[in-house]
Design a protein around this motif. Sequence first.
Motif, PDB file in Angstrom:
ATOM      1  N   GLY A 139       0.847  -1.186   0.000  1.00  0.00           N
ATOM      2  CA  GLY A 139       0.000   0.000   0.000  1.00  0.00           C
ATOM      3  C   GLY A 139       0.880   1.233   0.000  1.00  0.00           C
ATOM      4  O   GLY A 139       1.976   1.238  -0.576  1.00  0.00           O
ATOM      5  N   LEU A 140       0.415   2.269   0.654  1.00  0.00           N
ATOM      6  CA  LEU A 140       1.143   3.535   0.701  1.00  0.00           C
ATOM      7  C   LEU A 140       1.329   3.985   2.145  1.00  0.00           C
ATOM      8  O   LEU A 140       0.512   3.659   3.006  1.00  0.00           O
ATOM      9  N   PRO A 141       2.378   4.776   2.412  1.00  0.00           N
ATOM     10  CA  PRO A 141       2.500   5.367   3.751  1.00  0.00           C
ATOM     11  C   PRO A 141       1.284   6.243   4.047  1.00  0.00           C
ATOM     12  O   PRO A 141       0.800   6.971   3.173  1.00  0.00           O
ATOM     13  N   SER A 142       0.792   6.161   5.266  1.00  0.00           N
ATOM     14  CA  SER A 142      -0.378   6.967   5.643  1.00  0.00           C
ATOM     15  C   SER A 142      -0.007   8.441   5.723  1.00  0.00           C
ATOM     16  O   SER A 142       1.144   8.803   5.975  1.00  0.00           O
ATOM     17  N   ARG A 143      -1.011   9.277   5.525  1.00  0.00           N
ATOM     18  CA  ARG A 143      -0.833  10.724   5.620  1.00  0.00           C
ATOM     19  C   ARG A 143      -1.822  11.286   6.634  1.00  0.00           C
ATOM     20  O   ARG A 143      -2.974  10.862   6.687  1.00  0.00           O
ATOM     21  N   PHE A 144      -1.324  12.235   7.429  1.00  0.00           N
ATOM     22  CA  PHE A 144      -2.136  12.838   8.484  1.00  0.00           C
ATOM     23  C   PHE A 144      -2.174  14.358   8.414  1.00  0.00           C
ATOM     24  O   PHE A 144      -3.073  14.979   8.992  1.00  0.00           O
ATOM     25  N   LEU A 145      -1.207  14.941   7.725  1.00  0.00           N
ATOM     26  CA  LEU A 145      -0.988  16.383   7.804  1.00  0.00           C
ATOM     27  C   LEU A 145      -0.703  16.954   6.420  1.00  0.00           C
ATOM     28  O   LEU A 145      -0.178  16.261   5.544  1.00  0.00           O
ATOM     29  N   PRO A 146      -1.015  18.245   6.211  1.00  0.00           N
ATOM     30  CA  PRO A 146      -0.639  18.872   4.943  1.00  0.00           C
ATOM     31  C   PRO A 146       0.886  18.950   4.810  1.00  0.00           C
ATOM     32  O   PRO A 146       1.621  18.841   5.794  1.00  0.00           O
ATOM     33  N   ARG A 147       1.346  19.135   3.583  1.00  0.00           N
ATOM     34  CA  ARG A 147       2.785  19.231   3.333  1.00  0.00           C
ATOM     35  C   ARG A 147       3.419  20.342   4.151  1.00  0.00           C
ATOM     36  O   ARG A 147       4.502  20.177   4.726  1.00  0.00           O
ATOM     37  N   ASP A 148       2.741  21.479   4.205  1.00  0.00           N
ATOM     38  CA  ASP A 148       3.226  22.621   4.988  1.00  0.00           C
ATOM     39  C   ASP A 148       2.323  22.767   6.205  1.00  0.00           C
ATOM     40  O   ASP A 148       1.140  23.096   6.072  1.00  0.00           O
ATOM     41  N   ILE A 149       2.862  22.503   7.396  1.00  0.00           N
ATOM     42  CA  ILE A 149       2.049  22.534   8.612  1.00  0.00           C
ATOM     43  C   ILE A 149       2.110  23.878   9.330  1.00  0.00           C
ATOM     44  O   ILE A 149       1.565  24.028  10.414  1.00  0.00           O
ATOM     45  N   GLY A 150       2.800  24.855   8.719  1.00  0.00           N
ATOM     46  CA  GLY A 150       2.820  26.204   9.286  1.00  0.00           C
ATOM     47  C   GLY A 150       4.029  26.495  10.145  1.00  0.00           C
ATOM     48  O   GLY A 150       4.219  27.622  10.604  1.00  0.00           O
ATOM     49  N   PHE A 151       4.860  25.500  10.374  1.00  0.00           N
ATOM     50  CA  PHE A 151       6.118  25.709  11.084  1.00  0.00           C
ATOM     51  C   PHE A 151       7.079  24.600  10.663  1.00  0.00           C
ATOM     52  O   PHE A 151       6.663  23.550  10.162  1.00  0.00           O
ATOM     53  N   GLY A 152       8.369  24.843  10.867  1.00  0.00           N
ATOM     54  CA  GLY A 152       9.360  23.876  10.427  1.00  0.00           C
ATOM     55  C   GLY A 152       9.453  23.829   8.915  1.00  0.00           C
ATOM     56  O   GLY A 152       8.823  24.611   8.197  1.00  0.00           O
ATOM     57  N   ARG A 153      10.225  22.889   8.419  1.00  0.00           N
ATOM     58  CA  ARG A 153      10.433  22.747   6.982  1.00  0.00           C
ATOM     59  C   ARG A 153       9.309  21.907   6.392  1.00  0.00           C
ATOM     60  O   ARG A 153       8.984  20.842   6.932  1.00  0.00           O
ATOM     61  N   PRO A 154       8.662  22.363   5.302  1.00  0.00           N
ATOM     62  CA  PRO A 154       7.582  21.560   4.701  1.00  0.00           C
ATOM     63  C   PRO A 154       8.068  20.154   4.337  1.00  0.00           C
ATOM     64  O   PRO A 154       9.247  19.929   4.054  1.00  0.00           O
ATOM     65  N   GLY A 155       7.135  19.209   4.373  1.00  0.00           N
ATOM     66  CA  GLY A 155       7.443  17.840   3.965  1.00  0.00           C
ATOM     67  C   GLY A 155       7.899  16.933   5.086  1.00  0.00           C
ATOM     68  O   GLY A 155       8.558  15.919   4.840  1.00  0.00           O
TER      69      GLY A 155
END
Length: 304
Positions: A169-185
Amino acid sequence: MAHEDHPHHRHEHEHPRHQHHHDHTDVDWAAMGPMLEAQAELFLPLYEHAMAWLGKRQTEPGLIVDAGSGPGVVSCLLADTFPGARIVAVDGSEPLLERAQARAERLGVADRFGTLAGELPAVLGELDYPVDLLWAGRSLHHLGDQRAALAAFADRLASGGTLALQEGGLPSRFLPRDIGFGRPGLQARLDVLETEWFAQMRDELPGSVAETEDWPALIAAAGLRPTGTRTFLLDLPAPTTDRARAYVADILTRTRDGVGDRLDADDRAALDRLLDPDDKASVHHRPDLFVLAAQTVYTAVRTS
């Protein structure tokens, strides 16, 4: 064995069972049981779609085995999907099998539900009858020699019986690429570390054998005829539920515990902030949290 999206992939299973948080030693499965059951319940929509698909591929099985059942969420769903079948939940953890039995009793299927404790695949030799449907939900990758395990699974099937293998399958995702702090991704970088961790986990299993993860080819090498592949989604969009938030917090906490020392300072700080219950930008509070997971099932039939 168990489902990873849980921590032994404990459905995984799996666990069910996040697939990369497994540990085969010093795990208090009795203490983890409630968490594993809650995680598996979160994935019920995905499993319900998988069961509907399976129900069209194996009609009226008499005996169903859930190999690596964990706390029995999928085992009981199999009982619901196939009301004429007897279900045997198989796992290495007796405390989790006790949860599975209790769940079967709560759901009114205990009269055709049994458990078998022992290590896969050898414990399958204790079954009294050939198996019409063998579900292996994210449990195979906990076994060192996956090719040999698939051969053992195939050997236990009745003629015309079906193996349903949930892997990949695929790795699960929980958050947008840019969470508003830190480095995106951030999640993509965590995936890399998790992949390295998973490879190490596989290497350290007893009797570990490296295999190209071409599941239909491995299934065919076990003497079965591949009959289909289907990927199922769990799509819990934002804004999501408290139960989903608890799941994400648990997965990310285990990620931090497992690979946090390999993160750079910025990513570690971002992950710590995401897990801080007092921070409004954490997974406990942020409105953009979601759960998107894709898990694949391969089916094959014994023709001899």
